[in-house]
Design an enzyme around this catalytic site. Structure first.
Site, mmCIF file in Angstrom:
data_model
loop_
_atom_site.group_PDB
_atom_site.id
_atom_site.type_symbol
_atom_site.label_atom_id
_atom_site.label_comp_id
_atom_site.label_asym_id
_atom_site.label_seq_id
_atom_site.Cartn_x
_atom_site.Cartn_y
_atom_site.Cartn_z
ATOM 1 N N ASN A 259 11.138 5.056 -1.983
ATOM 2 C CA ASN A 259 10.689 3.750 -1.495
ATOM 3 C C ASN A 259 11.809 2.986 -0.786
ATOM 4 O O ASN A 259 12.972 3.081 -1.153
ATOM 5 C CB ASN A 259 10.128 2.929 -2.654
ATOM 6 N N HIS B 92 15.209 7.981 0.944
ATOM 7 C CA HIS B 92 14.721 7.793 2.313
ATOM 8 C C HIS B 92 15.345 6.554 2.954
ATOM 9 O O HIS B 92 14.761 5.950 3.845
ATOM 10 C CB HIS B 92 13.192 7.723 2.336
ATOM 11 N N ASP C 222 11.340 -0.388 -0.218
ATOM 12 C CA ASP C 222 11.025 -1.804 -0.413
ATOM 13 C C ASP C 222 12.079 -2.551 -1.222
ATOM 14 O O ASP C 222 12.032 -3.786 -1.320
ATOM 15 C CB ASP C 222 9.631 -1.956 -1.074
ATOM 16 N N PRO D 204 0.820 -1.220 0.000
ATOM 17 C CA PRO D 204 0.000 0.000 0.000
ATOM 18 C C PRO D 204 0.849 1.263 0.000
ATOM 19 O O PRO D 204 1.968 1.249 0.528
ATOM 20 C CB PRO D 204 -0.806 -0.109 1.306
ATOM 21 N N ASP D 205 0.328 2.346 -0.589
ATOM 22 C CA ASP D 205 1.055 3.618 -0.488
ATOM 23 C C ASP D 205 0.692 4.277 0.841
ATOM 24 O O ASP D 205 0.111 3.639 1.739
ATOM 25 C CB ASP D 205 0.792 4.499 -1.727
ATOM 26 N N PHE D 206 1.030 5.548 1.000
ATOM 27 C CA PHE D 206 0.819 6.209 2.292
ATOM 28 C C PHE D 206 -0.488 6.999 2.349
ATOM 29 O O PHE D 206 -1.213 6.934 3.325
ATOM 30 C CB PHE D 206 1.996 7.155 2.590
ATOM 31 N N ARG D 207 -0.778 7.747 1.282
ATOM 32 C CA ARG D 207 -1.815 8.771 1.402
ATOM 33 C C ARG D 207 -3.069 8.538 0.575
ATOM 34 O O ARG D 207 -3.969 9.381 0.614
ATOM 35 C CB ARG D 207 -1.216 10.144 1.065
HETATM 36 P P1 OAD Z 1 1.960 8.793 -1.208
HETATM 37 O O1 OAD Z 1 1.076 7.732 -0.664
HETATM 38 O O2 OAD Z 1 1.978 10.095 -0.521
HETATM 39 O O3 OAD Z 1 1.604 9.059 -2.744
HETATM 40 C C1 OAD Z 1 1.436 7.991 -3.656
HETATM 41 C C2 OAD Z 1 0.912 8.554 -4.987
HETATM 42 O O4 OAD Z 1 0.874 7.499 -5.925
HETATM 43 C C3 OAD Z 1 -0.483 9.162 -4.911
HETATM 44 O O5 OAD Z 1 -0.529 10.355 -5.672
HETATM 45 C C4 OAD Z 1 -1.375 8.068 -5.563
HETATM 46 O O6 OAD Z 1 -2.489 8.604 -6.223
HETATM 47 C C5 OAD Z 1 -0.404 7.476 -6.561
HETATM 48 N N1 OAD Z 1 -0.683 6.061 -6.878
HETATM 49 C C6 OAD Z 1 -0.799 5.023 -6.015
HETATM 50 N N2 OAD Z 1 -0.997 3.863 -6.677
HETATM 51 C C7 OAD Z 1 -1.017 4.180 -7.998
HETATM 52 C C8 OAD Z 1 -1.208 3.418 -9.199
HETATM 53 N N3 OAD Z 1 -1.395 2.105 -9.191
HETATM 54 N N4 OAD Z 1 -1.187 4.091 -10.372
HETATM 55 C C9 OAD Z 1 -0.979 5.442 -10.413
HETATM 56 N N5 OAD Z 1 -0.795 6.201 -9.324
HETATM 57 C C10 OAD Z 1 -0.814 5.597 -8.123
HETATM 58 O O7 OAD Z 1 3.433 8.161 -1.269
HETATM 59 P P2 OAD Z 1 4.807 8.937 -1.424
HETATM 60 O O8 OAD Z 1 4.669 10.117 -2.288
HETATM 61 O O9 OAD Z 1 5.832 7.925 -1.789
HETATM 62 O O10 OAD Z 1 8.244 8.787 4.028
HETATM 63 O O11 OAD Z 1 5.089 9.418 0.070
HETATM 64 C C11 OAD Z 1 6.258 10.145 0.343
HETATM 65 C C12 OAD Z 1 6.801 9.823 1.695
HETATM 66 O O12 OAD Z 1 5.774 10.015 2.668
HETATM 67 C C13 OAD Z 1 7.234 8.374 1.904
HETATM 68 O O13 OAD Z 1 8.543 8.115 1.457
HETATM 69 C C14 OAD Z 1 7.105 8.190 3.380
HETATM 70 C C15 OAD Z 1 5.830 8.958 3.654
HETATM 71 O O14 OAD Z 1 5.741 9.532 4.904
HETATM 72 C C16 OAD Z 1 8.625 8.295 5.219
HETATM 73 O O15 OAD Z 1 7.987 7.501 5.800
HETATM 74 C C17 OAD Z 1 9.873 8.805 5.771
#
Ligand code: OAD
Length: 318
Positions: A150, A169, A152, A75-78
Site C-alpha cells: 500500500n 511498492h 496510502d 477502494p482496493d484494486f480487484r
Molecule cells: P487487490 O485489490 O488485488 O486485492 C485486495 C484483496 O483484499 C482481495 O482479495 C479482497 O477480497 C480483499 N479485501 C478487500 N477488502 C477487504 C475487507 N474489508 N476484508 C477482507 N478482505 C478484503 O489489492 P492488492 O493485492 O493490494 O500495484 O493489489 C496488489 C497490487 O496490484 C497493488 O499494490 C497495485 C495493484 O496493481 C500497483 O499499482 C503498482
C-alpha cells in the site's frame, strides 16, 4: 550464491532464476491455480490460531495489500464492482493496470494524476483496526517487519516505526521526474496535483513528475530484499487484504519455511494458502476477523485503546 538467496530462488521461482535479483514488479501467472487449494486445507479455529500465534509467533512477518485499507474508505484494486480497476472507464485506458504503468504514464499522466489527487496520503483517510493490529503486534514485541504493497501511508500513522515497515511498492514521501529521475519538490508536486495540473520536470524531455511509488515496469526499493532474511528467520506469517496477484511481492508468502504457520485474513482464499499443513485462515471481513483474533488472544482492549488514543489525538489537533 549465498544459502539465503538459494533458498529464495527455490521458492520464488522464475523471477529470481532468470535475473538473479528480485527487483522488477511484474504480474505473473501463479505457479499453481488457486482452485487446487481448499478452505479445508486450512485451520480456521480462531482459538487454536491465537494459541499458535501466542506460542510460536515471536518473529512475525506481516504482508498486506489494499484490502487492509478498504475499511478506511480507500477502494482496493480487484474487488469486482468497487475495485479501482473496475472504475476507470472515464480514462479510456488501453487496459486497467495501464494507470500504474510507467510507459503509459510517460505518455499520458492524466489518469494517474486524477487518481493521485483523490488518494494523496494524509489528506482524509485514517488507519483502521486492521492497521492498529499490526501496531499491536509491534508493541507486543512480535513483529519482525511489515511488508506492504500500500502507498496510502496509513500503517505509519499508527505510530509504527519506519524501520519496521517496507513499502514494497514505494510511497508518496518523495517525487521525481519520470524520465531523468531528478528529485522534485514534494510540496510543489502536491500543490500541482491538488490544482488538477500535470506537473512536469524542467529537463529537456519535459517529462511528467511522479511520486516515488513503484509502477509496473519499475524496480522495487532495495529494502524489499530484506524479506529473504526476515522470512528465513520467521516463525509466523500473517497475510492480510491482498489478492497475491502481483509479484515479486506475492512470493513472500511462499518464502517462509514450510514448517512456519501462515495465517491468511481475507475475504477470499488467495495464492497458495491451503496447500501447506500449517496454513490457517480467517475468512471474511478483515476488521471483524482481527477483532475476533484479538479477543482470542486477550488483546481486544489493547487494540481499541490504540485506536481510541489515535482518535483522541486527531480530535485534539483539529
Ligand atoms: P487487490 O485489490 O488485488 O486485492 C485486495 C484483496 O483484499 C482481495 O482479495 C479482497 O477480497 C480483499 N479485501 C478487500 N477488502 C477487504 C475487507 N474489508 N476484508 C477482507 N478482505 C478484503 O489489492 P492488492 O493485492 O493490494 O500495484 O493489489 C496488489 C497490487 O496490484 C497493488 O499494490 C497495485 C495493484 O496493481 C500497483 O499499482 C503498482
Amino acid at each position: 550464491m549465498g544459502p539465503l538467496l538459494g533458498l529464495a530462488k527455490a521458492f520464488c521461482g522464475p523471477a529470481l532464476a532468470r535475473s538473479g535479483t528480485l527487483t522488477r514488479l511484474q504480474t505473473w501467472v501463479r505457479p499453481l491455480p488457486t482452485r487446487l487449494y481448499h478452505l479445508d486445507g486450512c485451520n480456521q479455529d480462531v482459538l487454536a490460531i491465537a494459541q499458535c500465534l501466542s506460542k510460536e509467533g515471536s518473529n512475525v512477518v506481516v504482508m498486506t495489500g489494499a484490502g487492509v485499507s478498504t475499511p478506511s474508505g480507500i477502494p482496493d484494486f480487484r474487488t469486482p464492482g468497487s475495485g479501482i480497476y473496475d472504475n476507470l472507464k472515464q480514462y479510456r485506458l488501453p487496459y486497467p493496470e495501464a494507470i500504474f504503468d510507467i510507459s503509459y504514464f510517460r505518455q499520458s499522466p492524466d489518469a494517474f494524476n486524477t487518481w493521485a489527487k483523490e488518494f494523496f496520503p494524509g489528506l482524509r483517510y485514517h488507519p483502521n483496526l486492521a492497521h492498529f493490529f499490526i501496531k499491536l503486534l509491534h508493541d507486543k514485541g512480535k513483529l519482525v517487519r511489515l511488508y506492504t504493497q500500500n502507498i496510502d501511508g496509513l500503517e505509519v500513522l499508527t505510530g509504527l516505526p519506519h524501520e519496521q515497515v517496507v513499502h514494497a511498492h514505494g510511497s508518496f514521501n518523495s517525487a521525481s521526474c519520470a524520465a531523468c529521475g531528478q528529485d522534485a519538490d514534494l510540496d510543489e508536486y502536491k500543490q500541482s496535483i491538488l490544482l488538477n495540473q500535470n506537473p512536469r520536470c524542467a529537463c529537456s524531455e519535459k517529462a511528467p513528475i511522479k511520486p516515488d511509488i513503484v509502477f509496473f515496469g519499475e524496480n522495487l526499493p532495495d529494502r524489499f530484499q530484506m524479506f529473504q532474511e526476515d522470512t528465513a528467520f520467521s516463525d509466523f506469517l500473517i497475510c492480510m487484504g491482498t489478492s497475491l496477484e502481483v509479484y515479486p511481492f506475492a512470493g513472500i508468502a511462499d518464502a517462509v519455511p514450510r514448517k512456519v504457520p501462515r495465517l491468511l485474513i481475507n475475504r477470499t482464499l488467495v495464492g497458495s494458502f491451503g496447500s501447506r499443513e500449517e496454513d490457517c485462515l480467517l475468512l471474511g471481513d478483515l476488521v471483524e476477523q482481527v477483532i475476533q483474533l484479538c479477543r482470542a488472544l486477550g488483546w481486544e482492549q489493547d487494540l481499541f485503546d490504540l485506536k481510541n488514543a489515535y482518535d483522541k489525538e486527531k480530535q485534539a489537533g483539529q
